[in-house]
Design an enzyme around this catalytic site. Sequence first.
Site, PDB file in Angstrom:
ATOM      1  N   ARG A 157       0.854  -1.181   0.000  1.00  0.00           N
ATOM      2  CA  ARG A 157       0.000   0.000   0.000  1.00  0.00           C
ATOM      3  C   ARG A 157       0.896   1.240   0.000  1.00  0.00           C
ATOM      4  NH1 ARG A 157      -3.382  -0.125   5.161  1.00  0.00           N
ATOM      5  NH2 ARG A 157      -4.270   1.768   4.252  1.00  0.00           N
TER       6      ARG A 157
ATOM      7  N   SER B 143       0.569   4.121   1.846  1.00  0.00           N
ATOM      8  CA  SER B 143       0.645   4.964   3.030  1.00  0.00           C
ATOM      9  C   SER B 143       2.064   4.995   3.572  1.00  0.00           C
ATOM     10  CB  SER B 143      -0.305   4.452   4.115  1.00  0.00           C
ATOM     11  OG  SER B 143       0.170   3.228   4.658  1.00  0.00           O
TER      12      SER B 143
ATOM     13  N   LYS C  86      -2.451  -7.905  11.266  1.00  0.00           N
ATOM     14  CA  LYS C  86      -3.782  -7.814  11.857  1.00  0.00           C
ATOM     15  C   LYS C  86      -4.848  -7.440  10.832  1.00  0.00           C
ATOM     16  CE  LYS C  86      -3.459  -3.039  13.595  1.00  0.00           C
ATOM     17  NZ  LYS C  86      -3.588  -2.187  14.799  1.00  0.00           N
ATOM     18  N   ASP C  87      -4.444  -7.022   9.624  1.00  0.00           N
ATOM     19  CA  ASP C  87      -5.406  -6.734   8.554  1.00  0.00           C
ATOM     20  C   ASP C  87      -5.888  -7.991   7.839  1.00  0.00           C
ATOM     21  OD1 ASP C  87      -5.237  -4.028   8.993  1.00  0.00           O
ATOM     22  OD2 ASP C  87      -3.938  -3.604   7.286  1.00  0.00           O
TER      23      ASP C  87
ATOM     24  N   THR D 136     -10.062   7.276  18.361  1.00  0.00           N
ATOM     25  CA  THR D 136      -9.522   6.007  17.879  1.00  0.00           C
ATOM     26  C   THR D 136     -10.445   5.467  16.797  1.00  0.00           C
ATOM     27  OG1 THR D 136      -8.942   3.720  18.436  1.00  0.00           O
ATOM     28  CG2 THR D 136     -10.700   4.725  19.716  1.00  0.00           C
TER      29      THR D 136
ATOM     30  N   LEU E 209     -12.777  -0.479  17.108  1.00  0.00           N
ATOM     31  CA  LEU E 209     -13.837  -0.825  18.045  1.00  0.00           C
ATOM     32  C   LEU E 209     -13.267  -1.486  19.292  1.00  0.00           C
ATOM     33  CD1 LEU E 209     -16.854  -0.870  18.570  1.00  0.00           C
ATOM     34  CD2 LEU E 209     -16.995  -3.021  17.315  1.00  0.00           C
ATOM     35  N   ARG E 210     -12.208  -2.285  19.130  1.00  0.00           N
ATOM     36  CA  ARG E 210     -11.553  -2.911  20.290  1.00  0.00           C
ATOM     37  C   ARG E 210     -11.088  -1.863  21.291  1.00  0.00           C
ATOM     38  NH1 ARG E 210      -6.369  -2.887  21.383  1.00  0.00           N
ATOM     39  NH2 ARG E 210      -5.908  -2.119  19.293  1.00  0.00           N
ATOM     40  N   ARG E 211     -10.451  -0.791  20.795  1.00  0.00           N
ATOM     41  CA  ARG E 211      -9.980   0.264  21.695  1.00  0.00           C
ATOM     42  C   ARG E 211     -11.145   1.047  22.289  1.00  0.00           C
ATOM     43  NH1 ARG E 211      -5.872   1.824  17.157  1.00  0.00           N
ATOM     44  NH2 ARG E 211      -4.091   0.481  17.631  1.00  0.00           N
TER      45      ARG E 211
ATOM     46  N   ARG F 219     -10.721   8.502  11.556  1.00  0.00           N
ATOM     47  CA  ARG F 219     -10.155   7.756  10.438  1.00  0.00           C
ATOM     48  C   ARG F 219      -8.984   8.552   9.893  1.00  0.00           C
ATOM     49  NH1 ARG F 219     -12.233   4.145   5.468  1.00  0.00           N
ATOM     50  NH2 ARG F 219     -10.110   3.699   4.821  1.00  0.00           N
ATOM     51  N   GLY F 220      -8.067   7.870   9.210  1.00  0.00           N
ATOM     52  CA  GLY F 220      -6.938   8.544   8.585  1.00  0.00           C
ATOM     53  C   GLY F 220      -5.629   7.865   8.923  1.00  0.00           C
ATOM     54  N   ASN F 221      -4.556   8.301   8.259  1.00  0.00           N
ATOM     55  CA  ASN F 221      -3.250   7.713   8.536  1.00  0.00           C
ATOM     56  C   ASN F 221      -2.695   8.238   9.855  1.00  0.00           C
ATOM     57  OD1 ASN F 221      -2.107  10.264   8.010  1.00  0.00           O
ATOM     58  ND2 ASN F 221      -1.821   9.778   5.845  1.00  0.00           N
TER      59      ASN F 221
ATOM     60  N   THR G 121      -2.303  12.076  10.220  1.00  0.00           N
ATOM     61  CA  THR G 121      -3.612  12.733  10.293  1.00  0.00           C
ATOM     62  C   THR G 121      -4.192  12.602  11.690  1.00  0.00           C
ATOM     63  OG1 THR G 121      -4.052  12.326   7.956  1.00  0.00           O
ATOM     64  CG2 THR G 121      -5.956  12.754   9.359  1.00  0.00           C
ATOM     65  N   ARG G 122      -4.063  11.434  12.279  1.00  0.00           N
ATOM     66  CA  ARG G 122      -4.616  11.209  13.613  1.00  0.00           C
ATOM     67  C   ARG G 122      -3.847  11.993  14.679  1.00  0.00           C
ATOM     68  NH1 ARG G 122      -6.920   5.030  13.709  1.00  0.00           N
ATOM     69  NH2 ARG G 122      -7.459   4.917  11.511  1.00  0.00           N
TER      70      ARG G 122
ATOM     71  N   CYS H 235     -11.101  -8.455  11.895  1.00  0.00           N
ATOM     72  CA  CYS H 235     -10.153  -7.495  12.462  1.00  0.00           C
ATOM     73  C   CYS H 235     -10.835  -6.262  13.034  1.00  0.00           C
ATOM     74  CB  CYS H 235      -9.119  -7.087  11.404  1.00  0.00           C
ATOM     75  SG  CYS H 235      -9.824  -6.251   9.969  1.00  0.00           S
TER      76      CYS H 235
END
Length: 328
Positions: A10, A12, A79-80, A123, A126-128, A145-147, A150-151, A240
């Site tokens: 990818r 990113s 994890k993806d 975040t 959903l786990r977090r 959302r975002g890289n 960005t976060r 995931c």
Amino acid sequence: MTAPLRLGTRGSALAMAQSGHVAEALTAATGRPVELVEVVTAGDRSTAPVQRLGVGVFVSALRDALTAGEIDFAVHSYKDLPTAAAPGLHVAAVPPRQDPRDALVATNGRTLAELPPGARVGTGALRRIAQLHALGMQLEVAPIRGNIDTRVARVLGPDADLDAVVLARAGLNRIGRADVITETLDPMLMLPAPAQGALAVECRADDQDVIELLALLDHEPSRAAITAERALLATLEAGCSAPVAAYAVLAEGEPTDEGDVNQEIYLRGAVISPDGSRDLRLSRTGTPADAAEIGKALAAELLELGADSILGQDAQAGPGTQQLGSTE
């Protein structure tokens, strides 16, 4: 001159950093040159929530390119990956895993305990979100959302609108942003996602030459830990984006009668409701050779306690709890 191996990735910053590290390691181990080939995935093009797009949204295009022979191998954030094996493909290497813990990036250098009630924490997982609610700290959890950059900018940038964000420490390390971390979160508070911090190096199952080259990068302790964690996830039939956490650690066990020291896997697993009201946590130990069975057995215990009813809940239960982001 030997033609370069084509590594699909990818585009990113995190994906390029991960792939670049693998490319350098492979060249150092084998002398073979490697070129990066950027592949755009559906997850990169869409702003929709991950659970709406489906599991594997960040890997499907890479796998298509592999199957079509457009690239020789690919690097994924492990994890993806969906837990089901991809026909015709093979994970030939799991390089040494980076720190799998989550990290907090907060204003004024604050730790999680120092955030006041009502603080806005962002975040995309959903786990977090579920585990933050389970802490009972009356935080306002904002889906983002975002890289990575960005976060982080949502906390430290000129237009910051959050008090903190939670990200994977490994990702921050890999792109050289570990300096912004204000606290590395203890797994007792925030158990990581299955396979967090690990990479999967995948190639075609019939490409024996590439399989043999990539095998030089495989790290057996990391593979064993990931096998246990992902076996738990698969047995729970969760993806995931589900509120499932797992963390396996390899440690030295008791000495044998012959004086040898065997290794043990210590696996912790959790299933948490999106609003944090139900929080099931268990652990199990065993040998690395039994990694998959340890994960399956722990999942079975969680299911006996009602994990399936938690996983069947609406992923958007509670205010602002939907999953919105890539794994970065």
